[in-house]
Design a protein around this motif. Structure first.
Motif, PDB file in Angstrom:
ATOM      1  N   MET A 152     -34.717   9.657  23.808  1.00  0.00           N
ATOM      2  CA  MET A 152     -35.931   9.520  22.993  1.00  0.00           C
ATOM      3  C   MET A 152     -35.538   9.057  21.584  1.00  0.00           C
ATOM      4  N   THR A 153     -36.245   8.059  21.081  1.00  0.00           N
ATOM      5  CA  THR A 153     -35.950   7.518  19.758  1.00  0.00           C
ATOM      6  C   THR A 153     -36.483   8.447  18.681  1.00  0.00           C
ATOM      7  N   ALA A 154     -35.618   8.833  17.761  1.00  0.00           N
ATOM      8  CA  ALA A 154     -36.025   9.741  16.687  1.00  0.00           C
ATOM      9  C   ALA A 154     -36.841   8.996  15.640  1.00  0.00           C
ATOM     10  N   ILE A 155     -37.817   9.720  15.063  1.00  0.00           N
ATOM     11  CA  ILE A 155     -38.609   9.146  13.984  1.00  0.00           C
ATOM     12  C   ILE A 155     -37.774   9.148  12.711  1.00  0.00           C
ATOM     13  N   ASP A 156     -37.661   7.989  12.084  1.00  0.00           N
ATOM     14  CA  ASP A 156     -36.903   7.868  10.837  1.00  0.00           C
ATOM     15  C   ASP A 156     -37.866   8.041   9.661  1.00  0.00           C
ATOM     16  N   PRO A 157     -37.719   9.119   8.865  1.00  0.00           N
ATOM     17  CA  PRO A 157     -38.644   9.321   7.740  1.00  0.00           C
ATOM     18  C   PRO A 157     -38.557   8.221   6.698  1.00  0.00           C
ATOM     19  N   GLY A 158     -37.485   7.432   6.729  1.00  0.00           N
ATOM     20  CA  GLY A 158     -37.344   6.338   5.770  1.00  0.00           C
ATOM     21  C   GLY A 158     -38.027   5.061   6.206  1.00  0.00           C
ATOM     22  N   CYS A 159     -38.495   5.031   7.444  1.00  0.00           N
ATOM     23  CA  CYS A 159     -39.171   3.829   7.939  1.00  0.00           C
ATOM     24  C   CYS A 159     -40.635   4.157   8.209  1.00  0.00           C
ATOM     25  N   THR A 160     -41.509   3.259   7.816  1.00  0.00           N
ATOM     26  CA  THR A 160     -42.934   3.401   8.072  1.00  0.00           C
ATOM     27  C   THR A 160     -43.407   2.222   8.905  1.00  0.00           C
ATOM     28  N   VAL A 161     -44.634   2.283   9.372  1.00  0.00           N
ATOM     29  CA  VAL A 161     -45.191   1.165  10.140  1.00  0.00           C
ATOM     30  C   VAL A 161     -45.206  -0.103   9.283  1.00  0.00           C
ATOM     31  N   ALA A 162     -45.579   0.015   8.005  1.00  0.00           N
ATOM     32  CA  ALA A 162     -45.581  -1.146   7.112  1.00  0.00           C
ATOM     33  C   ALA A 162     -44.179  -1.726   6.957  1.00  0.00           C
ATOM     34  N   ARG A 163     -43.207  -0.857   6.746  1.00  0.00           N
ATOM     35  CA  ARG A 163     -41.836  -1.341   6.573  1.00  0.00           C
ATOM     36  C   ARG A 163     -41.308  -1.941   7.872  1.00  0.00           C
ATOM     37  N   TYR A 164     -41.672  -1.349   8.993  1.00  0.00           N
ATOM     38  CA  TYR A 164     -41.224  -1.876  10.282  1.00  0.00           C
ATOM     39  C   TYR A 164     -41.701  -3.323  10.455  1.00  0.00           C
ATOM     40  N   LEU A 165     -42.985  -3.572  10.207  1.00  0.00           N
ATOM     41  CA  LEU A 165     -43.514  -4.933  10.363  1.00  0.00           C
ATOM     42  C   LEU A 165     -42.887  -5.874   9.349  1.00  0.00           C
ATOM     43  N   ALA A 166     -42.701  -5.409   8.113  1.00  0.00           N
ATOM     44  CA  ALA A 166     -42.074  -6.256   7.094  1.00  0.00           C
ATOM     45  C   ALA A 166     -40.659  -6.653   7.500  1.00  0.00           C
ATOM     46  N   LEU A 167     -39.904  -5.702   8.047  1.00  0.00           N
ATOM     47  CA  LEU A 167     -38.533  -5.989   8.485  1.00  0.00           C
ATOM     48  C   LEU A 167     -38.527  -6.979   9.641  1.00  0.00           C
ATOM     49  N   ARG A 168     -39.461  -6.821  10.565  1.00  0.00           N
ATOM     50  CA  ARG A 168     -39.510  -7.734  11.711  1.00  0.00           C
ATOM     51  C   ARG A 168     -39.887  -9.156  11.272  1.00  0.00           C
ATOM     52  N   LEU A 169     -40.818  -9.294  10.338  1.00  0.00           N
ATOM     53  CA  LEU A 169     -41.180 -10.627   9.842  1.00  0.00           C
ATOM     54  C   LEU A 169     -39.984 -11.288   9.157  1.00  0.00           C
ATOM     55  N   ALA A 170     -39.252 -10.514   8.364  1.00  0.00           N
ATOM     56  CA  ALA A 170     -38.066 -11.052   7.700  1.00  0.00           C
ATOM     57  C   ALA A 170     -37.004 -11.442   8.716  1.00  0.00           C
ATOM     58  N   GLU A 171     -36.864 -10.644   9.762  1.00  0.00           N
ATOM     59  CA  GLU A 171     -35.886 -10.945  10.810  1.00  0.00           C
ATOM     60  C   GLU A 171     -36.175 -12.288  11.472  1.00  0.00           C
ATOM     61  N   LEU A 172     -37.463 -12.644  11.590  1.00  0.00           N
ATOM     62  CA  LEU A 172     -37.837 -13.928  12.185  1.00  0.00           C
ATOM     63  C   LEU A 172     -37.630 -15.096  11.230  1.00  0.00           C
ATOM     64  N   GLY A 173     -37.154 -14.806  10.031  1.00  0.00           N
ATOM     65  CA  GLY A 173     -36.905 -15.865   9.060  1.00  0.00           C
ATOM     66  C   GLY A 173     -38.132 -16.269   8.278  1.00  0.00           C
ATOM     67  N   ILE A 174     -39.201 -15.496   8.386  1.00  0.00           N
ATOM     68  CA  ILE A 174     -40.419 -15.798   7.636  1.00  0.00           C
ATOM     69  C   ILE A 174     -40.193 -15.462   6.168  1.00  0.00           C
ATOM     70  N   THR A 175     -40.369 -16.446   5.308  1.00  0.00           N
ATOM     71  CA  THR A 175     -40.142 -16.255   3.874  1.00  0.00           C
ATOM     72  C   THR A 175     -41.436 -16.083   3.091  1.00  0.00           C
ATOM     73  N   HIS A 176     -42.560 -16.491   3.688  1.00  0.00           N
ATOM     74  CA  HIS A 176     -43.842 -16.415   3.003  1.00  0.00           C
ATOM     75  C   HIS A 176     -44.923 -15.931   3.972  1.00  0.00           C
ATOM     76  N   LEU A 177     -45.746 -15.021   3.501  1.00  0.00           N
ATOM     77  CA  LEU A 177     -46.892 -14.522   4.251  1.00  0.00           C
ATOM     78  C   LEU A 177     -48.152 -14.941   3.501  1.00  0.00           C
ATOM     79  N   PHE A 178     -49.056 -15.623   4.191  1.00  0.00           N
ATOM     80  CA  PHE A 178     -50.254 -16.175   3.573  1.00  0.00           C
ATOM     81  C   PHE A 178     -51.461 -15.296   3.881  1.00  0.00           C
ATOM     82  N   GLY A 179     -52.401 -15.222   2.950  1.00  0.00           N
ATOM     83  CA  GLY A 179     -53.583 -14.444   3.257  1.00  0.00           C
ATOM     84  C   GLY A 179     -54.466 -14.156   2.068  1.00  0.00           C
ATOM     85  N   VAL A 180     -55.529 -13.384   2.355  1.00  0.00           N
ATOM     86  CA  VAL A 180     -56.465 -12.891   1.345  1.00  0.00           C
ATOM     87  C   VAL A 180     -56.454 -11.373   1.447  1.00  0.00           C
TER      88      VAL A 180
END
Length: 636
Positions: free
Chosen positions: A1-29
């Motif tokens: 079972m994967t332990a919950i890391d108190p240093g990682c949040t859902v927001a940080r998880y998605l941010a890390l994954r976007l960076a991993e894909l080489g995305i340098t800019h996120l567009f939006g309103v």
């Protein structure tokens, strides 16, 4: 079972994954539901937030960014933002663009209040799945994230689908989940390609054999094979430009591209014979592709109205390899992937005809075959006479495109036309400018006019199937920020009606200091392409030079726009430290002078975006559209 890391949040998880894909800019309103994620994104520092005036513009920027970089992302807020982004996702789905749509929704507590009490807060719908249901129609995976422990698996599944299917995905994240803890990312996100089994190898072999048989069954009059390759959009989407180049260089086979695959490889390759798009093709290209070549091999090309330019079908002398299968004449071979087909076809053609065995200059061959013979009794057919007037070889065809737009030597000021503008720009891009450029063409006459520009690999972007007018203005932002083209200036061609849809996106160009040049093709404030589609005879009617002249024939009332001074919008968007400039041009001297200024790095027009209002006659249209205008009424 994967332990919950108190240093990682859902927001940080998605941010890390976007960076991993080489995305340098996120567009939006932004919106309040999105705020916690954007705060985390900035703290991580790998992905820069680019706020745009509209969600549609954010989607257009993310679309173009993905076309260049391989994947892009946009983020909006629930319902009011998501539904504005929907059009861009629809286009990305149709055109196979890997786009990640992030939709921040109201918190879990508010949804519970709605279930218990019927209480609706801002942007909520009585149908809790309204956003999800809509996005399921234009994505390959759509997830609602309401549990932090499940978030990593849902995010990873969606991103994997995005890369694997080369199409958009949708992540709806409830606001109160952004700061909830979850496990850190583990294995990297990679595309999952279809397995290549013994059955696939057999089907591939059959498809290649069928293609070779077709080539043999349709020889030229001299008995030699005369195929031509039609390279299409999937060459770009699957990043197969290198393999296409290997195939044409190893075999020598001449090739054209579709409009959507224009500049997928360098257009200076000796085998490149032009862009073919049916009746809207350059006449020289159309003659070579349809009349001289005896069979056509579509590789990654889509059967769309824009690619076929008025033609309704392909013939039995065609190969069409796209969408995971290959049709050869009347036979079909399913589950044959383009990535395997290209090298297999290359090997088979080299084996059958030798290295370079299909090398040919079809322009030279056609000219030699159809040139007038000596004597008084060699009468020529109309088709024969038409072919005899075409260029003597490929290089002369290319030279005609380059030299036709050289600087005007006439003392008089000649009114600008669509063809005159694009011919002149072609000369500028090929022989005058010292900058690198990415040409971004909008739908309609702007796209048709830009088809015959001679460009390096990666130098052209357009939306050729979805054809959402105004796409180019927002798309230029994404093209300029993609790492692969960040040193190239965007050059945009957009119709006046299209520009009225998305003009706000010039604000983003200005804010970011993009040195874009946006040519607004003002043909007398009306929808020219719509007029061509509903009543092309309008273009054969006589009219004076000015749209407001009482002697000028009127277009259909619903195609008429309110006139704007497009160049003056530069003053609206410019700031003290963010310059923007605007000019109006109406004749050849104006265009020559403007290009001189663009070529001068010290000229102030190059300090930021440049809006160019190009004034054209209402009855003008690109020559490529002449096939639609009734010839018996044409005003020569």
């Amino acid at each position: 079972m994967t332990a919950i890391d108190p240093g990682c949040t859902v927001a940080r998880y998605l941010a890390l994954r976007l960076a991993e894909l080489g995305i340098t800019h996120l567009f939006g309103v932004p919106g309040n539901h999105l705020g916690p994620f954007l705060t985390t994104l900035r703290a991580e520092g790998d992905v820069e937030w680019v706020g745009t005036p509209t969600e549609g513009g954010a989607g257009q920027a993310a679309d173009a960014y993905a076309r260049v970089h391989g994947v892009g992302a946009a983020a909006v807020t629930y319902s009011v933002g998501a539904f504005n982004l929907l059009n861009a996702c629809g286009g990305a789905y149709v055109e196979r663009i890997p786009l990640i749509a992030v939709n921040a929704s109201p918190p879990y507590e508010q949804w519970q209040n709605h279930r218990a009490l019927g209480l609706l807060t801002s942007h909520m719908s009585p149908r809790p799945e309204s956003n999800l249901d809509v996005y399921r129609q234009v994505t390959v995976d759509a997830q609602v994230i309401s549990h932090p422990g499940l978030a990593p698996g849902q995010i990873d599944a969606a991103l994997t689908a995005c890369l694997s299917e080369r199409r958009p995905v949708y992540l709806e994240v409830m606001e109160d989940l952004w700061d909830e803890p979850c496990p850190e990312p583990e294995a990297p996100i990679v595309p999952r390609e279809r397995p290549f089994s013994a059955r696939n190898q057999l089907m591939l072999n059959h498809a290649v054999d069928a293609i070779l048989t077709l080539v043999e069954e349709y020889p030229g009059p001299d008995g030699r094979p005369r195929p031509i390759v039609w390279a299409g959009e999937e060459i770009d989407r699957f990043r197969l430009g290198g393999r296409l180049t290997d195939l044409v260089e190893a075999t020598g086979v001449p090739f054209c591209t579709t409009v959507g695959a224009k500049a997928v490889v360098d257009e200076d390759l000796p085998q490149f014979h032009g862009v073919y798009n049916g009746g809207a093709s350059h006449p020289d290209v159309h003659g070579i592709f349809k009349d001289w070549a005896t069979c056509r091999i579509g590789l990654g090309a889509w059967s769309t109205s824009k690619n076929l330019g008025g033609e309704q079908c392909v013939g039995t002398d065609w190969v069409m390899a796209a969408n995971g299968g290959v049709s050869v004449g009347t036979s079909y071979f399913p589950d044959v992937q383009l990535e395997q087909l290209l090298p297999a076809l290359q090997d088979a053609l080299v084996k059958a005809y030798g290295t370079g065995g299909l090398t040919a200059d079809y322009y030279a061959e056609a000219h030699a075959h159809h040139r007038p013979l000596s004597g008084h009794h060699q009468a020529l057919s109309a088709d024969h006479q038409a072919l005899s007037g075409r260029p003597a070889d490929l290089e002369r065809h290319r030279a005609s495109l380059r030299t036709s737009g050289s600087r005007s030597r006439h003392a008089d000021r000649r009114r600008l036309t669509y063809d005159g503008v694009f011919d002149r720009i072609n000369h500028f891009l090929g022989q005058e400018t010292g900058d690198d450029w990415t040409v971004v063409s909008d739908a309609a006459f702007s796209l048709i006019g830009s088809v015959n520009l001679s460009l390096p690999a990666g130098g052209f972007l357009s939306q050729v199937s979805w054809l959402s007018i105004g796409w180019s203005v927002g798309a230029a932002t994404g093209a300029a920020l993609a790492p692969e083209r960040e040193n190239a200036r965007p050059m945009v061609f957009v119709g006046d009606g299209a520009f009225q849809e998305t003009c706000q996106e010039i604000s983003t160009h200005t804010r970011l200091g993009l040195r874009s040049v946006v040519f607004v093709m003002d043909n007398g404030h009306f929808y020219g392409i719509e007029q061509m589609l509903v009543r092309p005879s309008y273009y054969a009617e006589r009219g004076s030079a000015e749209p407001d002249d009482p002697d000028t024939a009127d277009p259909d009332f619903y195609n008429v726009l309110h006139p704007w001074h497009y160049d003056r919008l530069a003053d609206v968007f410019a700031g003290r430290h963010t310059p923007a400039n605007g000019v109006t041009i109406a004749d050849t001297r104006d265009l020559d002078d403007l290009l001189d200024r663009i070529n001068d790095p010290a000229d102030p027009v190059n300090a930021g975006p440049l809006l160019v209002r190009v004034r054209l006659h209402r009855h003008d249209y690109p020559r490529a559209m002449a096939y639609k205008v009734p010839k018996e009424k044409e005003n020569g």
